[in-house]
Write an enzyme that holds these catalytic residues in place. Structure first.
Site, PDB file in Angstrom:
ATOM      1  N   SER A 149       0.843  -1.197   0.000  1.00 33.16           N
ATOM      2  CA  SER A 149       0.000   0.000   0.000  1.00 33.16           C
ATOM      3  C   SER A 149       0.875   1.241   0.000  1.00 33.16           C
ATOM      4  CB  SER A 149      -0.906   0.001   1.239  1.00 33.16           C
ATOM      5  OG  SER A 149      -1.461   1.289   1.383  1.00 33.16           O
ATOM      6  N   HIS A 209      -1.057  -1.112  -4.437  1.00 36.79           N
ATOM      7  CA  HIS A 209      -2.339  -0.829  -3.788  1.00 36.79           C
ATOM      8  C   HIS A 209      -2.446   0.671  -3.496  1.00 36.79           C
ATOM      9  CE1 HIS A 209      -5.844  -1.989  -1.319  1.00 36.79           C
ATOM     10  NE2 HIS A 209      -5.455  -1.023  -0.496  1.00 36.79           N
ATOM     11  N   ASP A 233      -4.793   3.722  -1.966  1.00 34.67           N
ATOM     12  CA  ASP A 233      -5.906   4.024  -1.069  1.00 34.67           C
ATOM     13  C   ASP A 233      -6.451   5.416  -1.336  1.00 34.67           C
ATOM     14  OD1 ASP A 233      -6.070   1.638   0.668  1.00 34.67           O
ATOM     15  OD2 ASP A 233      -3.998   2.163   1.120  1.00 34.67           O
ATOM     16  N   MET A 274      -9.043   8.166  -0.377  1.00 28.16           N
ATOM     17  CA  MET A 274      -9.884   8.530   0.783  1.00 28.16           C
ATOM     18  C   MET A 274     -10.460   9.928   0.600  1.00 28.16           C
ATOM     19  SD  MET A 274      -7.558   7.122   3.891  1.00 28.16           S
ATOM     20  CE  MET A 274      -6.720   5.535   3.809  1.00 28.16           C
ATOM     21  N   HIS A 278      -8.271   1.105  -4.295  1.00 32.26           N
ATOM     22  CA  HIS A 278      -9.209   0.877  -3.191  1.00 32.26           C
ATOM     23  C   HIS A 278      -9.935   2.197  -2.890  1.00 32.26           C
ATOM     24  CE1 HIS A 278      -9.581  -0.315   1.372  1.00 32.26           C
ATOM     25  NE2 HIS A 278     -10.750  -0.216   0.774  1.00 32.26           N
ATOM     26  N   MET A 289     -12.160   4.395  -0.900  1.00 29.03           N
ATOM     27  CA  MET A 289     -12.824   4.611   0.393  1.00 29.03           C
ATOM     28  C   MET A 289     -13.521   5.961   0.313  1.00 29.03           C
ATOM     29  SD  MET A 289      -9.823   3.080   2.750  1.00 29.03           S
ATOM     30  CE  MET A 289      -8.718   3.173   1.370  1.00 29.03           C
ATOM     31  N   MET A 327     -11.457  -5.787   5.037  1.00 27.68           N
ATOM     32  CA  MET A 327     -10.751  -4.803   5.854  1.00 27.68           C
ATOM     33  C   MET A 327     -10.511  -5.409   7.231  1.00 27.68           C
ATOM     34  SD  MET A 327      -9.903  -2.088   4.222  1.00 27.68           S
ATOM     35  CE  MET A 327      -9.087  -1.454   5.684  1.00 27.68           C
ATOM     36  N   ASP A 333      -6.626  -6.470   4.079  1.00 27.44           N
ATOM     37  CA  ASP A 333      -6.024  -5.130   4.105  1.00 27.44           C
ATOM     38  C   ASP A 333      -6.092  -4.537   5.509  1.00 27.44           C
ATOM     39  OD1 ASP A 333      -5.144  -2.568   3.554  1.00 27.44           O
ATOM     40  OD2 ASP A 333      -6.801  -2.045   2.215  1.00 27.44           O
TER      41      ASP A 333
HETATM   42  C1  DX5 Z   1      -6.301   1.552   5.446  1.00 29.13           C
HETATM   43  C2  DX5 Z   1      -5.861   1.222   4.051  1.00 29.13           C
HETATM   44  C3  DX5 Z   1      -4.730   0.264   3.987  1.00 29.13           C
HETATM   45  C4  DX5 Z   1      -3.475   0.705   4.699  1.00 29.13           C
HETATM   46  C5  DX5 Z   1      -2.823  -0.531   5.232  1.00 29.13           C
HETATM   47  O1  DX5 Z   1      -7.481   2.263   5.419  1.00 29.13           O
HETATM   48  O2  DX5 Z   1      -6.924   0.670   3.275  1.00 29.13           O
HETATM   49  O3  DX5 Z   1      -4.450  -0.127   2.640  1.00 29.13           O
HETATM   50  O4  DX5 Z   1      -2.584   1.407   3.900  1.00 29.13           O
HETATM   51  O5  DX5 Z   1      -1.739  -0.160   5.988  1.00 29.13           O
HETATM   52  P1  DX5 Z   1      -1.024  -1.159   6.976  1.00 29.13           P
HETATM   53  O6  DX5 Z   1      -0.559  -2.341   6.177  1.00 29.13           O
HETATM   54  O7  DX5 Z   1       0.095  -0.345   7.515  1.00 29.13           O
HETATM   55  O8  DX5 Z   1      -2.021  -1.556   8.024  1.00 29.13           O
HETATM   56 ZN    ZN Z   2      -6.442  -0.271   1.211  1.00 30.87          ZN
END
Ligand code: DX5
Ligand code: ZN
Length: 215
Positions: free
Chosen positions: A7, A32, A34, A36, A65, A67, A136, A174
């Protein structure tokens, strides 16, 4: 062999290309990303402009991903700029079936994500549409959190359901994945491990990815 999706959230944002090259060389399978929105989750990261730039430099398929609320507004843009897999959060839309089919129609791989406290059965109706389920294992929003143990039971239940119904769906997990707990997670039935801080926080990324992949 399990796939590894580092990620980018935990990478060095002063030099992303450098960190992307490192994980490519180390044998990562996906990048990956993220996304947000500050509403669905209490954090804001980056959007299509940045993903477009990353798409131009990454040799790895982009595992995007989302969110974000109203994901249907952005799906077309993300697929156009190179998203390989597009993950929609179950909790982010009242029209999950429609959005997942939109991802499919646009030519990307549809994937559905489910938060820790949402019962796994909620996503069973859409399994024939998706190719991946993202479980998750922390509350989404931040990297570096601790794996929530009850998510293991959700992984096992989903795996059994997929097998019993002869479905072709990968399970991705994840949040809070580490070299120490990954064995147990993979044994529960996971095909793809997302790892942010475990990979980018490692002093030896090659070794960390090799250890995770060998599970
Ligand atoms: C959290 C994200 C993850 C995050 C995981 O909301 O969706 O992808 O980056 O990070 P680690 O592996 O550090 O928990
Ligand atoms: Zn993620």
């Amino acid at each position: 062999m399990v796939k590894i999706a580092p990620s980018l959230l935990s990478a060095n944002f002063n030099n992303l290309e450098h960190d992307i090259r490192k994980i490519e060389r180390a044998g990562a399978d996906y990048l990956h990303l993220d996304i947000m929105d500050g509403k669905f989750v209490p954090n804001i990261t980056f959007g299509p402009v940045v993903v477009k730039g990353l798409s131009a430099i990454s040799m790895l398929p982009l595992d995007v991903h989302l969110m974000i609320y109203e994901p249907e507004k952005f799906v077309e843009e993300f697929t156009k700029i190179g998203a390989h897999i597009v993950t929609i959060q179950y909790e982010a839309t009242p029209h999950l079936d429609r959005v997942l089919n939109l991802v499919k129609d646009l030519g990307a791989i549809p994937s559905v994500a489910i938060n820790p406290a949402t019962p796994i059965e909620c996503i069973y109706p859409v399994l024939p549409i998706v190719k991946q389920v993202l479980i998750m294992s922390v509350n989404p929003g931040f990297g570096g959190q601790t794996f929530i143990p009850y998510c293991l039971e959700k992984i096992k239940a989903l795996k059994k359901y997929i097998q019993d119904n002869n479905l072709q769906v990968d399970i991705e997990v994840d949040g809070g994945v580490t070299e120490a707990n990954a064995k147990q997670i993979v044994a529960a039935g996971v095909e793809v491990l997302v790892a942010g801080s475990a990979v980018f926080g490692s002093t030896d990324i090659n070794k960390t990815i090799a250890v995770l992949k060998a599970l």
